[in-house]
Design an enzyme around this catalytic site. Structure first.
Site, PDB file in Angstrom:
ATOM      1  N   CYS A 265       0.700  -7.241  -6.379  1.00  0.00           N
ATOM      2  CA  CYS A 265      -0.413  -8.142  -6.680  1.00  0.00           C
ATOM      3  C   CYS A 265      -0.848  -8.847  -5.395  1.00  0.00           C
ATOM      4  O   CYS A 265      -0.129  -9.701  -4.871  1.00  0.00           O
ATOM      5  CB  CYS A 265       0.041  -9.162  -7.733  1.00  0.00           C
TER       6      CYS A 265
ATOM      7  N   CYS B  22      -1.010 -12.591  -5.312  1.00  0.00           N
ATOM      8  CA  CYS B  22       0.307 -13.213  -5.298  1.00  0.00           C
ATOM      9  C   CYS B  22       0.860 -13.271  -3.883  1.00  0.00           C
ATOM     10  O   CYS B  22       1.466 -14.258  -3.469  1.00  0.00           O
ATOM     11  CB  CYS B  22       1.281 -12.445  -6.194  1.00  0.00           C
TER      12      CYS B  22
END
Lengths: 765, 128
Positions: B45, B48
């Site tokens: 991700c 993230c």
């Protein structure tokens, strides 16, 4: 040969010094650092230019950071210098911004500047020159309503002059670049002595001394310094120019006293109060990119209850009230369930006060959080502080810990709402509670006496009874003063029929605590006027006494007197406004429960969330754009959430009669039975109590009053409010096909009039 | 301040529930949900990855003294995108996007860009 370590360090040190010397505001930063971003954003907002280098992206980044530590003992970023002075990191710099220290460092005040100019020149003759220029500038400012100090080649000067011409506002301007001894204006002949000494530059200096503005155009209107092109255009847009040139009555009086305006403000708008009105107004103002601050602070109740951001509605009003009303309705549905075929629900039925409070408070807390995040993401500054006026435009803020600071706002909106009143009897604040406490009460209230007959009193009594607590209501005179009295007495009948005890003409005199506890045992002493006229003094014992005798605006401790506004008990300490602007002070506005607004229909004040929200939004639009849309306080729909709900729009019967006269109105009405209740035995005694009426202006057939007493009256009334807004006639109502089977359809089939004397009982299915 | 708090790393829904059960009742629990990391420490991700360092910096300086900070991986991309993902289905949590920072046991949460803003995080950490 590679450079030695010492040489390395020295060159790094020099590099750091160079950065600090060459930039007024120097930030040693790192690209991923959130605090670096925060301080850069703050400086950008304050329109302060800065230079920054990202140490994480530089080869020598680490060494620079070490050197900074050596120099300042600070090892973190951001590390910030202003005019070669070490300020510190993000927090210290924000502090310096707020306190004005940054501004002072970047623009040292007059005394410093004068000091700089005066080198070896003769002080005496320089002083005389400056005095003469200052006098000349004053003469221009005083003698011309709109005075522009300009330069012939300056495009901003041209821009503002064009704007003023378009607005048909006369002005006088002098071109500082063309001034000197060869100037041949008519005025030269008059001021020739002074002129001989004056040159454009010197005038510009005099202006700098006077206004701290060193640019042109420099504009004065009616002797008030407005600023440059942008500020003047803004003032034109906001109507401030018009107001200055043509002050309304009250302002003219005010001007004689003192000039209120400041040269600059911390905020374009400060909103005092973070409730329904305050939040809506502040967020709307942000859509015009104004600098906005909201102050919200909850003074705890006498027993210590407090709450978060969102105001009365979210925390101790509409929201918890409606949820508790729903809790009591669910209790009633359980009784209904038997006839619908459900078994055992009734026997198993029990209610936990603490579980209900927990669910409701959790929801309220999530709303408090949502509002905090919302303000932040919209760029509204939030201060959890109590604001009080110190002087025009200036507020003192006091936070939870007692720390204070001052802020100034060009416009200020008071949206402080109200709080419940106490009856001023012995023991009231010590042992009694109000709605402020009820919705988060940590213990079951048990047997409760509700003192009051306001909608708050009746709604609270209603749901307390509905969840199974014994309730008595002490009424001083009538129910729901200000509301349609026929509807009010029907509500009273319904509530008594389902088991609540009303005691009329009963006034509490003293509240005593017999036993402490949660809940404790209380004794409420009262004075009762009997039917015979005799006065009886007695008492009633209970666990909880809830005072709901009315609310007062929270304006007393704002120090409004410091800005020339008086409030008094006669109208509940409300601020007098016209179109939400103070009738005394042009830069002061107010919305919501705390206002006494001239354009509201007389009689019942509209202390409602949607009213405050819309008023706040429209006000922000008028303050910051050329919108002229005013708040319409007529035909505002309302609903009282008593056990049988009451929805109303427009005139009460009493008000319609007194305004239009009996001969000019017709009232259509009907009782009806909600279908859902028709098969429920437990509803036998109340099922015919639903009722609705329409008040019609005979001359126009327009429906001027809408009233419905029924389950779900809130949902019913909202839809019809649209019709009322569009001027629906009785014929429109009749021609609207109803939805069957509903309670709402009854408004489309009214045929019996009060004047006919016929029965209003429902016919048909 | 924050220095004395352990940071906990959790890799599954069940592990999360077990760990939380054991935490003292007077503590406030903040859980940061992100995509699983590979052996190099990078998550599938992207958001993230970008938020990690700044967020840790902010949390380190703002986490309240009674706060516990948990970093919880929601699994690989496929597990997260599956509508049966336990983090999505948990009736209280109902996680819908990552990265997210949530105060466990409340409906307070911040996601994505909000996490870059120390003032937002301060709002989340504030005591009621």
């Amino acid at each position: 040969m590679p450079p030695t370590k010492d040489a390395d360090e020295k060159s790094i040190a020099n590099l750091v010094e160079k950065y600090i010397d060459e930039n007024d505001v120097m930030i040693f930063s790192k690209s991923w650092c959130p605090y670096c971003k925060k301080i850069k954003d703050a400086l950008k907002s304050a329109k302060i230019e800065f230079h920054s280098i990202e140490l994480d992206k530089m080869d020598e980044g680490d060494q620079i950071q070490k050197e900074l530590f050596k120099k300042t003992k600070q090892e973190t970023v951001p590390n910030i210098f202003i005019k070669q002075q070490h300020i510190g990191g993000c927090d210290k710099t924000l502090e310096a911004l707020k306190s004005g220290r940054v501004a002072t460092l970047l623009n040292p005040p007059e005394s410093e500047r004068k000091h700089k100019k005066v080198d070896n020149d003769d002080l005496d003759s320089k002083d005389a020159d400056e005095k003469a220029n200052a006098n000349l500038v004053e003469k221009y400012i005083v003698e011309n309503d709109v005075m522009i100090f300009s330069k012939s080649w300056c495009p901003y000067c041209t821009k503002v002059k064009d704007a003023l011409r378009s607005a048909k506002i006369e002005f006088y301007s002098i071109e500082l670049d063309k001034m000197g001894r060869d100037l041949s204006l008519f005025k030269l002949l008059i001021y020739i002595f002074i002129y001989y000494l004056a040159e454009g530059d010197q005038i510009q200096n005099a202006l700098i001394n006077k206004t701290e503005q060193d640019t042109v155009p420099n504009i004065f209107i009616k002797q008030q310094h407005i600023g440059g092109c942008d500020k003047t255009l803004e003032a034109l847009k906001s109507g401030r120019v018009a107001t200055l040139l043509n002050p309304p009555e009250s302002e003219k009086k005010h001007k004689k006293v003192e000039n209120d305006d400041l040269d600059s403000y911390d905020y374009d708008l400060i909103v005092i109060g973070g409730g329904s009105g305050g939040l809506a107004c502040s967020k709307e103002a942000r859509s015009f990119e104004k600098k906005v601050c909201v102050l919200d602070f909850v003074k705890p109740t006498p027993i210590g209850t407090t709450w978060g951001l969102g105001g009365t509605c979210v925390n101790v009003g509409c929201i918890p009230k409606k949820l508790m009303h729903q809790a009591s309705l669910i209790g009633e549905y359980v009784h209904d369930s038997v006839d619908y075929g459900w078994s055992q629900l009734d026997q198993a039925r029990q209610h936990s006060w603490s579980k209900m409070i927990e669910s409701i408070q959790q929801y309220i807390r999530s709303l408090n959080f949502k509002y905090r995040v919302d303000l932040r993401s919209k760029g509204v500054t939030y201060e959890n502080s109590y604001g009080e006026f110190l002087s025009p435009h200036r507020l003192k803020l006091t936070d939870k810990k007692g720390k204070t600071k001052e802020i100034t706002g060009e416009k200020i909106v008071v949206a402080v709402g109200g709080r419940p009143k106490y009856p001023d009897i012995e023991g009231d604040q010590q042992y009694g509670i109000t709605s402020d406490d009820l919705f988060s009460l940590k213990y079951d209230p048990g047997k409760t006496i509700v003192v009051g007959a306001s909608y708050v009193a009746l709604e609270c009594a209603g749901f307390l009874h509905g969840i199974g607590r014994e309730v008595q209501i002490f009424v001083r005179s009538i129910l729901l003063r200000g509301f349609d009295q026929q509807m009010a007495s029907k509500i009273g009948d319904y509530m008594s029929t389902i088991g609540m005890k009303f005691h009329y003409q009963r006034i509490p005199t003293r509240l005593e605590c017999l036993e402490e506890g949660k809940p404790g045992k209380l004794r409420l002493h009262y004075r009762q006027t009997l039917e015979s006229g005799e006065i009886e003094e007695s008492y009633e014992d209970c666990n909880t006494v809830l005072f709901a005798i009315g609310r007062e605006a929270c304006t007393n401790e704002l120090n409004l007197d410091k800005i020339g506004i008086e409030v008094n008990k006669a109208n509940g300490f409300k601020i007098k406004t016209k179109e939400e602007q103070s009738i005394d002070i042009p830069w002061l506005y107010a919305i919501g429960d705390c206002i006494d607004e001239q354009t509201m229909p007389p009689g019942q004040p509209l202390e409602l969330t949607p009213v405050a929200i819309q008023a706040g939004q429209l006000l922000a639009k008028r303050m910051f754009s050329n919108s002229t849309i005013k708040m319409d306080y007529y035909n505002v729909p309302t609903t009282v959430f008593t056990p049988i709900e009451y929805g109303a729009i427009g005139y009460s019967e009493e008000d319609a009669l007194s305004k239009f006269g009996e001969d000019n109105i017709e009232i259509f009405h009907s009782e009806f039975v909600p279908l859902e209740w028709s098969i429920c035995h437990h509803r036998d005694q109340v099922k015919t109590m639903s009722y609705c009426k329409l008040i019609v202006d005979k001359n126009t057939d327009r429906v001027i009053g809408f009233h419905v007493l029924s389950p779900n009256a809130g949902e019913i009334t909202q839809g019809y409010a649209l019709g009322m807004r569009l001027g629906a006639t009785k014929n429109d109502f009749d021609m609207t096909i109803g939805i069957h089977p509903t309670c709402a359809e009854n408004l489309t089939t009214l045929s019996v009039t009060k004047s006919s004397g016929d029965s209003a009982a429902q016919e048909g299915c | 301040m924050a220095s004395c708090n352990k940071k906990l790393y959790i890799n599954s829904y069940h592990e999360l529930k077990n760990v939380i059960k054991k935490i003292e009742k007077d503590k406030r629990i903040f859980v940061f949900f992100s995509g699983a990391k590979d052996t190099q420490g990078y998550s599938w991700c992207q958001d993230c990855n970008a938020i990690e360092k700044p967020l840790n910096e902010i949390v380190a300086s703002l986490l309240p003294s009674n706060g516990i900070f948990i970093e919880c991986s929601v699994g690989d991309r496929a597990s997260w995108k599956d509508s049966n993902c336990l983090f999505r289905k948990d009736s209280q949590l109902r996680l819908t996007n990552i990265p997210s920072l949530v105060e466990w046991g409340t409906s307070k949460r911040l996601t994505e860009n909000q996490l870059y803003d120390p003032d937002m995080i301060q709002i989340l950490f504030e005591d009621d």
